[in-house]
Each structure stands twice: as structure tokens, then as C-alpha cells.
Design a protein around this motif. Structure first.
Motif, PDB file in Angstrom:
ATOM      1  N   ARG A  11      58.482 -19.565 -13.007  1.00 54.46           N
ATOM      2  CA  ARG A  11      59.447 -18.658 -13.646  1.00 54.46           C
ATOM      3  C   ARG A  11      58.775 -17.695 -14.616  1.00 54.46           C
ATOM      4  O   ARG A  11      59.118 -16.510 -14.670  1.00 54.46           O
ATOM      5  CB  ARG A  11      60.508 -19.472 -14.392  1.00 54.46           C
ATOM      6  N   GLN A  12      57.816 -18.203 -15.387  1.00 56.18           N
ATOM      7  CA  GLN A  12      57.184 -17.379 -16.420  1.00 56.18           C
ATOM      8  C   GLN A  12      56.019 -16.559 -15.885  1.00 56.18           C
ATOM      9  O   GLN A  12      55.510 -15.687 -16.576  1.00 56.18           O
ATOM     10  CB  GLN A  12      56.694 -18.263 -17.570  1.00 56.18           C
ATOM     11  N   GLY A  13      55.600 -16.842 -14.656  1.00 52.20           N
ATOM     12  CA  GLY A  13      54.550 -16.048 -14.044  1.00 52.20           C
ATOM     13  C   GLY A  13      53.136 -16.474 -14.365  1.00 52.20           C
ATOM     14  O   GLY A  13      52.189 -15.760 -14.043  1.00 52.20           O
ATOM     15  N   GLY A  14      52.959 -17.635 -14.974  1.00 50.90           N
ATOM     16  CA  GLY A  14      51.607 -18.088 -15.263  1.00 50.90           C
ATOM     17  C   GLY A  14      51.595 -19.302 -16.158  1.00 50.90           C
ATOM     18  O   GLY A  14      52.600 -19.643 -16.809  1.00 50.90           O
ATOM     19  N   LEU A  15      50.453 -19.954 -16.220  1.00 49.28           N
ATOM     20  CA  LEU A  15      50.318 -21.194 -16.976  1.00 49.28           C
ATOM     21  C   LEU A  15      50.450 -20.964 -18.477  1.00 49.28           C
ATOM     22  O   LEU A  15      51.146 -21.708 -19.175  1.00 49.28           O
ATOM     23  CB  LEU A  15      48.977 -21.835 -16.637  1.00 49.28           C
ATOM     24  N   SER A  16      49.805 -19.917 -18.988  1.00 50.17           N
ATOM     25  CA  SER A  16      49.845 -19.669 -20.438  1.00 50.17           C
ATOM     26  C   SER A  16      51.262 -19.318 -20.902  1.00 50.17           C
ATOM     27  O   SER A  16      51.725 -19.796 -21.942  1.00 50.17           O
ATOM     28  CB  SER A  16      48.874 -18.539 -20.800  1.00 50.17           C
ATOM     29  N   ALA A  17      51.947 -18.479 -20.116  1.00 47.88           N
ATOM     30  CA  ALA A  17      53.320 -18.101 -20.473  1.00 47.88           C
ATOM     31  C   ALA A  17      54.242 -19.306 -20.420  1.00 47.88           C
ATOM     32  O   ALA A  17      55.132 -19.468 -21.264  1.00 47.88           O
ATOM     33  CB  ALA A  17      53.820 -16.995 -19.546  1.00 47.88           C
ATOM     34  N   ALA A  18      54.034 -20.182 -19.427  1.00 48.90           N
ATOM     35  CA  ALA A  18      54.839 -21.404 -19.334  1.00 48.90           C
ATOM     36  C   ALA A  18      54.587 -22.309 -20.537  1.00 48.90           C
ATOM     37  O   ALA A  18      55.513 -22.909 -21.082  1.00 48.90           O
ATOM     38  CB  ALA A  18      54.529 -22.135 -18.039  1.00 48.90           C
ATOM     39  N   ALA A  19      53.323 -22.407 -20.943  1.00 46.76           N
ATOM     40  CA  ALA A  19      52.994 -23.234 -22.107  1.00 46.76           C
ATOM     41  C   ALA A  19      53.701 -22.721 -23.354  1.00 46.76           C
ATOM     42  O   ALA A  19      54.246 -23.511 -24.145  1.00 46.76           O
ATOM     43  CB  ALA A  19      51.474 -23.245 -22.311  1.00 46.76           C
ATOM     44  N   ARG A  20      53.694 -21.399 -23.558  1.00 44.07           N
ATOM     45  CA  ARG A  20      54.391 -20.829 -24.722  1.00 44.07           C
ATOM     46  C   ARG A  20      55.885 -21.134 -24.653  1.00 44.07           C
ATOM     47  O   ARG A  20      56.508 -21.478 -25.664  1.00 44.07           O
ATOM     48  CB  ARG A  20      54.151 -19.325 -24.786  1.00 44.07           C
ATOM     49  N   HIS A  21      56.466 -20.976 -23.470  1.00 47.39           N
ATOM     50  CA  HIS A  21      57.904 -21.217 -23.310  1.00 47.39           C
ATOM     51  C   HIS A  21      58.262 -22.674 -23.592  1.00 47.39           C
ATOM     52  O   HIS A  21      59.315 -22.960 -24.182  1.00 47.39           O
ATOM     53  CB  HIS A  21      58.328 -20.830 -21.891  1.00 47.39           C
ATOM     54  N   LEU A  71      54.026 -25.999 -25.623  1.00 48.04           N
ATOM     55  CA  LEU A  71      52.883 -26.876 -25.408  1.00 48.04           C
ATOM     56  C   LEU A  71      51.594 -26.064 -25.422  1.00 48.04           C
ATOM     57  O   LEU A  71      51.602 -24.858 -25.199  1.00 48.04           O
ATOM     58  CB  LEU A  71      53.010 -27.597 -24.058  1.00 48.04           C
ATOM     59  N   ALA A  72      50.490 -26.739 -25.626  1.00 49.11           N
ATOM     60  CA  ALA A  72      49.194 -26.080 -25.518  1.00 49.11           C
ATOM     61  C   ALA A  72      48.888 -25.825 -24.049  1.00 49.11           C
ATOM     62  O   ALA A  72      49.217 -26.656 -23.191  1.00 49.11           O
ATOM     63  CB  ALA A  72      48.102 -26.952 -26.133  1.00 49.11           C
ATOM     64  N   PRO A  73      48.251 -24.719 -23.721  1.00 46.95           N
ATOM     65  CA  PRO A  73      47.898 -24.451 -22.322  1.00 46.95           C
ATOM     66  C   PRO A  73      47.084 -25.574 -21.694  1.00 46.95           C
ATOM     67  O   PRO A  73      47.247 -25.873 -20.504  1.00 46.95           O
ATOM     68  CB  PRO A  73      47.093 -23.148 -22.413  1.00 46.95           C
ATOM     69  N   SER A  74      46.217 -26.220 -22.479  1.00 51.75           N
ATOM     70  CA  SER A  74      45.402 -27.313 -21.945  1.00 51.75           C
ATOM     71  C   SER A  74      46.262 -28.501 -21.525  1.00 51.75           C
ATOM     72  O   SER A  74      45.967 -29.187 -20.541  1.00 51.75           O
ATOM     73  CB  SER A  74      44.372 -27.762 -22.986  1.00 51.75           C
ATOM     74  N   VAL A  75      47.366 -28.737 -22.268  1.00 49.77           N
ATOM     75  CA  VAL A  75      48.277 -29.839 -21.919  1.00 49.77           C
ATOM     76  C   VAL A  75      48.977 -29.553 -20.600  1.00 49.77           C
ATOM     77  O   VAL A  75      49.086 -30.406 -19.720  1.00 49.77           O
ATOM     78  CB  VAL A  75      49.305 -30.069 -23.049  1.00 49.77           C
TER      79      VAL A  75
END
Length: 298
Positions: free
Chosen positions: A15-25, A28-32
Motif C-alpha cells: 500500500r505504501q509503495g516500499g519498505l521504508s514508507a511502510a515502516a513509517r506508517h 516501526l524501524a525499517p530494520s524490524v
């Protein structure tokens, strides 16, 4: 709980178009997020997403997982909502979608009054002229100018809207008045559609007796209010609901034509999923929406 969290991570990455954007949403930390996705793929024994430096692409297995996860999460959220609402007053967010200009003219004033009466309910109203996927896009209620055809949905009729064919006096003085649908071939017809073409279908008559006519012009838009703007500018004929143009008719800015060939009326419905039929907040909103005299029902 682990499975639900993993499903939400996959859904949000898409939905957010990427791992980093999903983490922010998700907060969570991107690494998690990356680690949980990797563990999920390891447990399943297959890749769900092909990751490059620029984008995330679903594999075939990923598409299957996404479809199933979306359905499971929607059912889980609906279940939790129903449980909470058995002990609490109706509250929380209602996501509603409606077409323009029905949403702007008819629904928005009703929504303003509704939230003043029910301060624990929040509403996000989206207005757009397309057939929204209620389940897939997470809406609670949709207003449509079409009856229910999906067995997962249920709906109630709101109003039947009389439609008229209008043009500006300036346009008619230059091009003459059409008298029958056949005359439309010689006129500029202002079309609202989602096809990307400057042509459309206008219906005259009622029900099974309605006659369909293909019309074409030089102007079309996916935004249903633009034909009125263009008609006021003297650029052609528009077929619209009477309540959309009645102020312009009273002011003499537009006039009706082909009165003996009244367009097929538009009927609006309020639709929601069968799974939310017992939701208190949806039942409350629908109950007040269907009350006569509220500016919506007709």
C-alpha cells in the motif's frame, strides 16, 4: 498475533509503495520490518516481494498472500469492531466514498450535522467519480448511482434523481435547439466518463423503454461537474441531474432542451459490506441517512 503482524507488514509495504514508507506508517524501524518480512518468507519457503533499490514487486506467491491477508485482516478488524461496539457507544472512524457532485451538494451537509450529533464518531469523506472497491480500499460506506450486484455487499435506495438536458442561451443562439436525440449528432455533447474518450452514452426514457444514444463532442472529463462548467461557458449540451443545475436554470444561465425526451433518471444507493451489517456506527449512520427530509433521501 505474530501472523497478523506479518500480514499487516506485507499489506502496508504494498500500500505504501516500499519498505521504508511502510515502516513509517506502522511506527516501526525499517530494520524490524525487513527482518519480519525475511522471517515470513523463510517460513513460507518462497519470496513474496522482489526488492530492488527503487521498488517492491509482488511475486505470484506474493499476490496470493496479499489477497488472502487483506481479506483476513478486514474480517478481523470487523470482528473486533463489532465486539467493541457491543459494550461501547458508537464511535471511531467511518470511511465514506461518494461521487461528485452528490457528495458535495447532498452528502457533505448531512455529514456535518451527523458528527455534531455524534461527537464520538469521526468521518473521512472521499469524493471521486469512479467505482470504488469498497472492501479492497477499506471503505465502510459507498454512495453509488448503481444498485448492488456483489453478493458481499448490501445497500439501500436513497433517491431517484430526475435528469435534464441543458445548454446556455448563447450556445443555442449559435447552433439552434435540438428537438430529438437524432439531432445530437450535429451538436457538441459534453461528456463525463472514465474512458478517456470524448464520447459517451445518453439514455432517454425510463426503465425498459429507455433509448440509448451514443454522443460525441470535443470535451470530456472524468470529473462529473466539469460538463456544467463547460455548458455555462457556451461550449455544448450537458445531461445532468436537475438538482445540479436548477440554480443556473433559475438564473437563466442555462435552459432545458428536448423536454419531450427526458433522460433516464439516476438512482443513488448507500452500500456497505454484508459483514458490517451489525456495526453500531454504520447502522446509526445508515439509519439517519435514510430518514426523509434530511436533504439526501428523495
Amino acid at each position: 498475533m505474530r501472523d497478523a503482524d506479518e500480514m499487516r507488514i506485507v499489506v502496508e509495504i504494498v500500500r505504501q509503495g516500499g519498505l521504508s514508507a511502510a515502516a513509517r506508517h506502522l511506527g516501526l524501524a525499517p530494520s524490524v520490518v525487513s527482518d519480519r518480512l525475511a522471517r515470513l518468507e523463510q517460513r513460507l519457503g518462497t519470496r513474496l516481494l522482489v526488492r530492488t533499490t527503487r521498488r517492491q514487486t509482488l511475486t505470484e506467491a506474493g499476490r496470493i498472500y496479499l489477497d488472502e491477508a487483506t481479506a483476513i485482516l478486514a474480517a478481523t478488524d470487523a470482528m473486533e469492531t463489532r465486539v467493541r461496539e457491543t459494550v461501547n457507544a458508537p464511535g471511531g472512524m467511518l470511511r465514506i466514498t461518494a461521487p461528485m457532485p452528490f457528495g458535495r451538494v447532498r452528502l457533505a451537509p448531512f455529514v456535518a450535522g451527523f458528527i455534531s450529533r455524534h461527537p464520538d464518531i469521526r468521518i473521512h469523506l472521499t469524493l471521486e467519480d469512479r467505482m470504488v472497491d469498497i472492501v479492497g480500499e477499506g471503505y465502510d460506506i459507498a454512495i453509488r448511482a448503481a444498485p448492488v450486484v456483489d453478493t458481499a455487499l448490501t445497500g439501500r435506495r436513497l433517491m431517484e434523481s430526475r435528469r435534464v438536458l441543458v445548454a446556455s442561451p448563447a450556445y443555442l443562439s449559435r447552433h439552434g435547439r435540438p428537438e430529438t436525440p437524432a439531432d445530437l449528432a450535429r451538436h457538441a455533447c459534453l461528456v463525463a466518463n472514465m474512458t478517456g474518450q470524448c464520447r459517451g452514452t445518453w439514455r432517454f426514457g425510463r426503465g425498459e423503454k429507455a433509448r440509448i444514444h451514443r454522443v460525441e463532442g470535443r470535451l470530456a472529463s472524468s470529473h462529473s461537474e466539469l460538463p456544467v462548467v463547460w455548458a455555462l461557458a457556451g461550449l455544448g449540451l450537458a445531461q445532468k441531474s436537475l438538482w445540479e443545475v436548477e440554480a443556473h436554470l433559475r438564473a437563466g444561465q442555462l435552459v432545458t432542451v428536448m423536454e419531450d425526451w427526458e433522460p433516464d433518471p439516476a438512482t443513488f444507493y448507500a452500500i456497505h459490506t454484508v459483514s458490517t451489517v451489525h456495526s453500531h456506527k454504520i447502522a446509526l449512520f445508515m439509519g439517519e441517512l435514510l430518514q426523509p427530509g434530511n436533504g439526501v433521501v428523495g
